[in-house]
Scaffold this motif. Structure first.
Motif, PDB file in Angstrom:
ATOM      1  N   ALA A  59      63.696  32.673  70.330  1.00 49.40           N
ATOM      2  CA  ALA A  59      64.952  32.472  69.608  1.00 49.40           C
ATOM      3  C   ALA A  59      64.822  31.337  68.598  1.00 49.40           C
ATOM      4  CB  ALA A  59      66.077  32.180  70.591  1.00 49.40           C
ATOM      5  N   THR A  60      64.181  30.238  69.020  1.00 49.39           N
ATOM      6  CA  THR A  60      64.007  29.095  68.118  1.00 49.39           C
ATOM      7  C   THR A  60      63.132  29.460  66.931  1.00 49.39           C
ATOM      8  OG1 THR A  60      64.222  27.567  69.983  1.00 49.39           O
ATOM      9  CG2 THR A  60      63.203  26.716  67.975  1.00 49.39           C
ATOM     10  N   LEU A  61      62.067  30.210  67.207  1.00 51.14           N
ATOM     11  CA  LEU A  61      61.166  30.618  66.134  1.00 51.14           C
ATOM     12  C   LEU A  61      61.886  31.507  65.123  1.00 51.14           C
ATOM     13  CD1 LEU A  61      58.221  30.521  65.136  1.00 51.14           C
ATOM     14  CD2 LEU A  61      57.765  32.551  66.515  1.00 51.14           C
ATOM     15  N   MET A  62      62.644  32.478  65.623  1.00 52.72           N
ATOM     16  CA  MET A  62      63.354  33.400  64.746  1.00 52.72           C
ATOM     17  C   MET A  62      64.406  32.661  63.916  1.00 52.72           C
ATOM     18  SD  MET A  62      65.532  36.816  65.798  1.00 52.72           S
ATOM     19  CE  MET A  62      64.265  37.309  66.955  1.00 52.72           C
ATOM     20  N   LEU A  63      65.175  31.812  64.599  1.00 54.36           N
ATOM     21  CA  LEU A  63      66.236  31.084  63.911  1.00 54.36           C
ATOM     22  C   LEU A  63      65.646  30.103  62.902  1.00 54.36           C
ATOM     23  CD1 LEU A  63      69.310  30.859  63.907  1.00 54.36           C
ATOM     24  CD2 LEU A  63      69.113  29.031  65.602  1.00 54.36           C
ATOM     25  N   SER A  64      64.583  29.412  63.293  1.00 53.47           N
ATOM     26  CA  SER A  64      63.957  28.440  62.389  1.00 53.47           C
ATOM     27  C   SER A  64      63.409  29.106  61.141  1.00 53.47           C
ATOM     28  CB  SER A  64      62.837  27.686  63.115  1.00 53.47           C
ATOM     29  OG  SER A  64      63.339  26.997  64.233  1.00 53.47           O
ATOM     30  N   ALA A  65      62.815  30.287  61.317  1.00 54.32           N
ATOM     31  CA  ALA A  65      62.223  30.987  60.178  1.00 54.32           C
ATOM     32  C   ALA A  65      63.275  31.295  59.117  1.00 54.32           C
ATOM     33  CB  ALA A  65      61.552  32.273  60.650  1.00 54.32           C
ATOM     34  N   ILE A  66      64.407  31.863  59.553  1.00 56.29           N
ATOM     35  CA  ILE A  66      65.449  32.208  58.587  1.00 56.29           C
ATOM     36  C   ILE A  66      66.094  30.955  58.008  1.00 56.29           C
ATOM     37  CG2 ILE A  66      67.612  33.448  58.238  1.00 56.29           C
ATOM     38  CD1 ILE A  66      65.306  35.253  58.632  1.00 56.29           C
ATOM     39  N   ILE A  67      66.277  29.930  58.835  1.00 55.75           N
ATOM     40  CA  ILE A  67      66.872  28.685  58.332  1.00 55.75           C
ATOM     41  C   ILE A  67      66.002  28.086  57.237  1.00 55.75           C
ATOM     42  CG2 ILE A  67      67.368  26.285  58.937  1.00 55.75           C
ATOM     43  CD1 ILE A  67      68.390  27.270  61.623  1.00 55.75           C
ATOM     44  N   VAL A  68      64.680  28.083  57.468  1.00 58.30           N
ATOM     45  CA  VAL A  68      63.766  27.543  56.452  1.00 58.30           C
ATOM     46  C   VAL A  68      63.908  28.312  55.142  1.00 58.30           C
ATOM     47  CG1 VAL A  68      61.333  27.358  55.804  1.00 58.30           C
ATOM     48  CG2 VAL A  68      62.087  26.553  58.030  1.00 58.30           C
ATOM     49  N   GLY A  69      63.940  29.644  55.230  1.00 62.29           N
ATOM     50  CA  GLY A  69      64.069  30.452  54.022  1.00 62.29           C
ATOM     51  C   GLY A  69      65.398  30.239  53.315  1.00 62.29           C
ATOM     52  N   VAL A  70      66.500  30.249  54.099  1.00 59.10           N
ATOM     53  CA  VAL A  70      67.832  30.035  53.499  1.00 59.10           C
ATOM     54  C   VAL A  70      67.920  28.639  52.893  1.00 59.10           C
ATOM     55  CG1 VAL A  70      70.298  29.860  53.996  1.00 59.10           C
ATOM     56  CG2 VAL A  70      68.952  31.705  55.013  1.00 59.10           C
ATOM     57  N   PHE A  71      67.387  27.647  53.602  1.00 55.52           N
ATOM     58  CA  PHE A  71      67.402  26.268  53.096  1.00 55.52           C
ATOM     59  C   PHE A  71      66.641  26.165  51.773  1.00 55.52           C
ATOM     60  CE2 PHE A  71      65.029  22.283  52.731  1.00 55.52           C
ATOM     61  CZ  PHE A  71      66.060  21.355  52.686  1.00 55.52           C
ATOM     62  N   ALA A  72      65.445  26.768  51.714  1.00 55.10           N
ATOM     63  CA  ALA A  72      64.633  26.684  50.496  1.00 55.10           C
ATOM     64  C   ALA A  72      65.340  27.335  49.314  1.00 55.10           C
ATOM     65  CB  ALA A  72      63.267  27.337  50.731  1.00 55.10           C
ATOM     66  N   VAL A  73      65.871  28.542  49.530  1.00 57.72           N
ATOM     67  CA  VAL A  73      66.545  29.247  48.431  1.00 57.72           C
ATOM     68  C   VAL A  73      67.814  28.506  48.016  1.00 57.72           C
ATOM     69  CG1 VAL A  73      67.672  31.385  47.742  1.00 57.72           C
ATOM     70  CG2 VAL A  73      65.577  31.472  49.071  1.00 57.72           C
ATOM     71  N   THR A  74      68.575  28.013  48.996  1.00 54.97           N
ATOM     72  CA  THR A  74      69.793  27.272  48.669  1.00 54.97           C
ATOM     73  C   THR A  74      69.464  26.026  47.852  1.00 54.97           C
ATOM     74  OG1 THR A  74      70.817  28.019  50.734  1.00 54.97           O
ATOM     75  CG2 THR A  74      71.841  26.159  49.613  1.00 54.97           C
ATOM     76  N   THR A  75      68.426  25.315  48.268  1.00 56.55           N
ATOM     77  CA  THR A  75      68.044  24.086  47.566  1.00 56.55           C
ATOM     78  C   THR A  75      67.674  24.362  46.121  1.00 56.55           C
ATOM     79  OG1 THR A  75      67.252  23.083  49.628  1.00 56.55           O
ATOM     80  CG2 THR A  75      66.454  22.132  47.563  1.00 56.55           C
ATOM     81  N   ILE A  76      66.767  25.310  45.915  1.00 55.19           N
ATOM     82  CA  ILE A  76      66.267  25.537  44.563  1.00 55.19           C
ATOM     83  C   ILE A  76      67.290  26.280  43.709  1.00 55.19           C
ATOM     84  CG2 ILE A  76      64.402  26.502  43.206  1.00 55.19           C
ATOM     85  CD1 ILE A  76      63.645  24.140  45.001  1.00 55.19           C
ATOM     86  N   LEU A  77      67.904  27.327  44.275  1.00 54.74           N
ATOM     87  CA  LEU A  77      68.899  28.070  43.496  1.00 54.74           C
ATOM     88  C   LEU A  77      70.107  27.174  43.197  1.00 54.74           C
ATOM     89  CD1 LEU A  77      69.494  30.800  42.240  1.00 54.74           C
ATOM     90  CD2 LEU A  77      70.573  31.507  44.371  1.00 54.74           C
ATOM     91  N   GLY A  78      70.490  26.344  44.168  1.00 59.07           N
ATOM     92  CA  GLY A  78      71.582  25.412  43.931  1.00 59.07           C
ATOM     93  C   GLY A  78      71.233  24.396  42.857  1.00 59.07           C
ATOM     94  N   THR A  79      70.014  23.859  42.919  1.00 58.36           N
ATOM     95  CA  THR A  79      69.563  22.912  41.888  1.00 58.36           C
ATOM     96  C   THR A  79      69.552  23.574  40.521  1.00 58.36           C
ATOM     97  OG1 THR A  79      68.170  21.793  43.522  1.00 58.36           O
ATOM     98  CG2 THR A  79      67.698  21.363  41.207  1.00 58.36           C
ATOM     99  N   TYR A  80      69.056  24.804  40.485  1.00 58.86           N
ATOM    100  CA  TYR A  80      69.012  25.546  39.216  1.00 58.86           C
ATOM    101  C   TYR A  80      70.428  25.733  38.671  1.00 58.86           C
ATOM    102  CZ  TYR A  80      67.512  29.103  35.847  1.00 58.86           C
ATOM    103  OH  TYR A  80      67.253  29.789  34.693  1.00 58.86           O
ATOM    104  N   ALA A  81      71.361  26.109  39.556  1.00 55.30           N
ATOM    105  CA  ALA A  81      72.737  26.340  39.112  1.00 55.30           C
ATOM    106  C   ALA A  81      73.383  25.044  38.619  1.00 55.30           C
ATOM    107  CB  ALA A  81      73.552  26.939  40.258  1.00 55.30           C
ATOM    108  N   ILE A  82      73.130  23.942  39.325  1.00 54.30           N
ATOM    109  CA  ILE A  82      73.706  22.654  38.918  1.00 54.30           C
ATOM    110  C   ILE A  82      73.152  22.215  37.570  1.00 54.30           C
ATOM    111  CG2 ILE A  82      73.822  20.195  39.480  1.00 54.30           C
ATOM    112  CD1 ILE A  82      73.812  21.018  42.453  1.00 54.30           C
ATOM    113  N   LEU A  83      71.832  22.246  37.440  1.00 54.30           N
ATOM    114  CA  LEU A  83      71.214  21.742  36.207  1.00 54.30           C
ATOM    115  C   LEU A  83      71.469  22.661  35.019  1.00 54.30           C
ATOM    116  CD1 LEU A  83      67.815  20.364  37.539  1.00 54.30           C
ATOM    117  CD2 LEU A  83      69.860  19.091  36.890  1.00 54.30           C
TER     118      LEU A  83
END
Length: 724
Positions: free
Chosen positions: A12-36
């Motif tokens: 469960a931790t592995l599955m949840l961590s995997a998706i969290i990492v992906g969502v976090f990465a996309v949110t960070t970069i896409l959010g930064t792109y949208a802000i800038l």
């Protein structure tokens, strides 16, 4: 499914961590792109940038009146830009002085007061806030400034401003000051304004319209007896660093999307592992009446639940990271991030992806597992007889039984193998790509030294007889060689038209210069991309660097190219293109031809000096001595640029972004490693009975471990090759 999910905490931790990492990465970069993408244009447009700048000898009241009444022009303002020098801890550094008639009436290329006074009293100046790091002074301090025709003068600093059109001073290794016309006179210069800045109605982004209107106004001024040196039209409504920054952010976004994709693939492998361990349970459930759709819906529901949890964790943390990254890049670009709000469409995309993509990736595995017949599910024993029989042909007699078994085991589940190789090779490939970019940038910065064999470059304010320089520097110990070069601003000329350059109002970004180079120079060794370098006797030949060539995409070797020198046009034949790192657009011609075209026979505006010392401190002291000696000899130095300054300026521009890119790549590599762990766990899990049979037949734990480890190494090696 809830009990099943929480019962195996590791999975469960592995599955949840995997998706969290992906969502976090996309949110960070896409959010930064949208802000800038919102904040960079907003910062730039709040300065109300001029559409064009016309270089006039003297901007008089008549010139301003003509411009105000010219059709299509909404705003007019007079300015001047002075390349001066400032003395910091015994070293003369460049400083740009923006000369303004009335600080209360600034309407174009505006700046925002930060501290101190709004308008500097005569004899004082304001500085751009980032210049404090270069000048080592703030409000209340003072610095010694020397203009091209003036003596060194102590100038108090009375205020700070923020100018969003300028790069941070430490990146440019230059200061920025704002003075009045009266202060310009006190510094020893003629107190006149030379730049006519105009803005068209509606501040359009049509560069053809801007050029047409600017040229028409310039022609009218010429007809009225005014002297026009040229026109500068920067890319309309575009921050100097906007295109490059969006390109870098797009690269980050690709990496982030790949991280999310790999995360979902990893979840697919975990679901496959879960199904492998629950095949008999599925068979029992179907035996008592469960339908395939009911079984599949449970797994889909679990994945959507994981997606919801991942979104609840990954999106808020990613938003926080995006806000911080946008602020860091804002500092890198000298911008004020006024709002870190992320548009609704970004959240909608992220939530939708979190809920939909993981089930889509796993749909094949879930459908296959849930549609097994009762007989096939209950009789599953983890030994795929057909696959083992099929893989016997891969037996290699020259390998031991252990290696053969590991090799055949690797090929047993082809679908799972391909999934694992996809995870590892893409993750590894992107990781390698990021390291390559990082290393490449280090190599590029190092080429500041490898492509150049001099230690400092001195740009003079006026062409100076070479004999004066030789006489002044002849007795200095430590100078190995001096080369004299021609140097002047230029533009690609159009027949019968006033010259237009793409330089920004700061005079640096987009600038284009023509250099008169000794054909047998030992100071530079630029790689030739096409054609050749200059040779003796090349009276009409020109070599462009790659940036200048990009401005003439259709030009080919042998074509005639018209360049402007002080408004006079001269044709040159293109013989080569070189790659020059650390410079803007440059055209090179033979020094003798340059002197003839510019009327500077026996004089030079650029000195390149090689020293005999290898000690950085001694070299810095010698460069300082050369600078002072030239000044004492009456030679007006515009800029003294040690190569170390150029290297520092290049490194400052993108060092932080390279580090961020490598960190993103580490996430990808981590996801790939988690995928290999998941794959090997599945392989062992479904072979539990098979391992028991092997033990009955005499296999020791060591042999079984060895087979498993070799299998993992084989997968890793294949993925390594694919990653490279």
């Amino acid at each position: 499914m809830v009990r099943d999910f929480t019962g195996n905490r590791t999975r469960a931790t592995l599955m949840l961590s995997a998706i969290i990492v992906g969502v976090f990465a996309v949110t960070t970069i896409l959010g930064t792109y949208a802000i800038l993408s919102r904040e960079i244009p907003r910062n730039y447009m709040q300065t109300n940038p001029a559409s064009a700048t016309i270089d006039v000898g003297v901007v008089t009241a008549a010139v301003l009146e003509t411009a105000r009444n010219f059709p299509g022009i909404a705003e007019v303002e007079a300015r001047s830009l002075i390349d001066a020098r400032v003395k910091i801890e015994g070293i003369w550094l460049p400083i740009l002085l923006f000369v303004i008639e009335d600080f209360s009436q600034v309407r174009l290329n505006m700046f925002t007061p930060v501290a101190g006074v709004v308008a500097p009293p005569p004899g004082t100046m304001l500085i751009e806030r980032t210049a404090q790091a270069v000048l080592l002074q703030g409000v209340g301090g003072s610095v010694k400034i020397q203009t091209p025709n003036g003596a060194p003068t102590e100038v108090p600093i009375t205020g700070l401003v923020h100018d969003a059109t300028l790069a941070p001073a430490q990146q440019q290794q230059s200061g920025y000051g704002y003075i009045t016309r009266q202060t310009l006179g006190l510094l020893g210069e003629v107190p006149v304004l030379e730049e006519l800045r105009i803005q068209l109605n509606g501040n359009p982004d049509d560069i053809a319209l801007i050029e047409e209107t600017s040229r028409a106004l310039a022609q009218q001024l010429i007809q009225q007896g005014h002297h026009v040196h040229g026109i500068r039209v920067p890319p309309p409504l575009t921050h100097p660093h906007q295109t490059q920054m969006f390109g870098i952010l797009f690269l980050f976004l690709v990496f982030a999307v790949m991280a999310f994709f790999l995360s979902t693939v990893l979840v697919g492998t975990i679901i496959a592992a879960q199904l492998s361990g629950q095949v008999r349970e599925i068979g029992v459930m179907k035996a008592v009446g469960a339908r395939s759709s009911q079984i599949a819906s449970m797994y889909f529901a679990m994945l959507m639940g994981v997606g919801v949890l991942s979104a609840l964790i990954g999106i808020p943390t990613g938003k926080l990271a995006a806000s911080q990254l946008a602020q860091v890049i804002g500092v890198l670009l000298n911008l004020e991030i006024q709002s870190d709000a992320i548009p609704i469409w970004v959240y909608a995309l992220l939530i939708g992806s979190s809920l939909v993509v993981p089930p889509l990736v796993a749909v094949g595995v879930i459908v296959k597992g849930s549609t097994l017949s009762v007989r096939d599910a209950i009789s599953d024993n983890g030994i795929a007889a057909a696959a083992i029989h099929h893989n016997r042909r891969y037996t290699m007699s020259w390998l031991s039984l252990t290696w053969n078994m590991a090799f055949r085991n690797m090929l047993r589940r082809r679908g799972r193998l391909y999934l694992s190789l996809t995870l590892l090779s893409i993750g590894g490939g992107m990781f390698i790509s990021a390291l390559n970019v990082s290393h490449s940038w280090a190599v590029v910065v190092d080429r500041v030294y490898t492509d150049r064999s001099y230690d400092a470059e001195f740009v003079l304010n006026q062409p100076t007889p070479k004999g004066i320089v030789v006489q002044a520097l002849g007795d200095l110990v430590g100078i190995e060689q001096i080369e004299f070069w021609g140097y002047t601003d230029t533009a690609f000329a159009e027949g019968g038209q006033i010259d237009i350059s793409r330089a920004y109002p700061d005079g640096g970004h987009g600038n284009f210069v023509l250099m008169g180079a000794p054909p047998d120079t030992a100071m530079i060794h630029y790689p030739v991309l096409a054609g050749r370098w200059l040779e003796n006797g090349d009276d009409t030949a020109v070599v462009l660097n790659q940036i200048a060539k990009s401005m003439l995409e259709d030009a080919s070797l042998g074509d005639s190219i018209a360049l402007s020198i002080d408004g006079e046009h001269r044709n040159w034949r293109l013989v080569g293109v070189v790659e020059e790192i650390g410079s803007g657009a440059v055209a090179y011609v033979v020094d003798s031809s340059f002197e003839l075209a510019a009327g500077t026979q026996g004089s030079a505006r650029l000195l390149r000096v090689a020293t005999t010392t290898s000690d950085p401190i001694e070299r810095e002291e010698l460069i300082r001595t050369i600078d002072n000696t030239l000044r004492q000899a009456g030679v007006s130095v515009k800029r003294a640029i040690p190569l170390s300054f150029l290297q520092t300026a290049m490194g400052e521009h993108v060092a932080l972004l390279v580090v961020t890119l490598v960190m993103t790549a580490v996430l990808l590599g981590l996801i790939g490693l988690l995928g290999l762990m998941s794959t090997m766990s599945m392989n062992v899990l479904e072979r539990t009975r098979e391992i028991g049979v092997m033990k009955v037949g005499g296999a020791t734990p060591y042999v079984i471990q060895k087979i498993t480890i070799i299998e993992g190494l084989l997968i890793a090696v294949v993925s390594w090759v694919l990653a490279i």
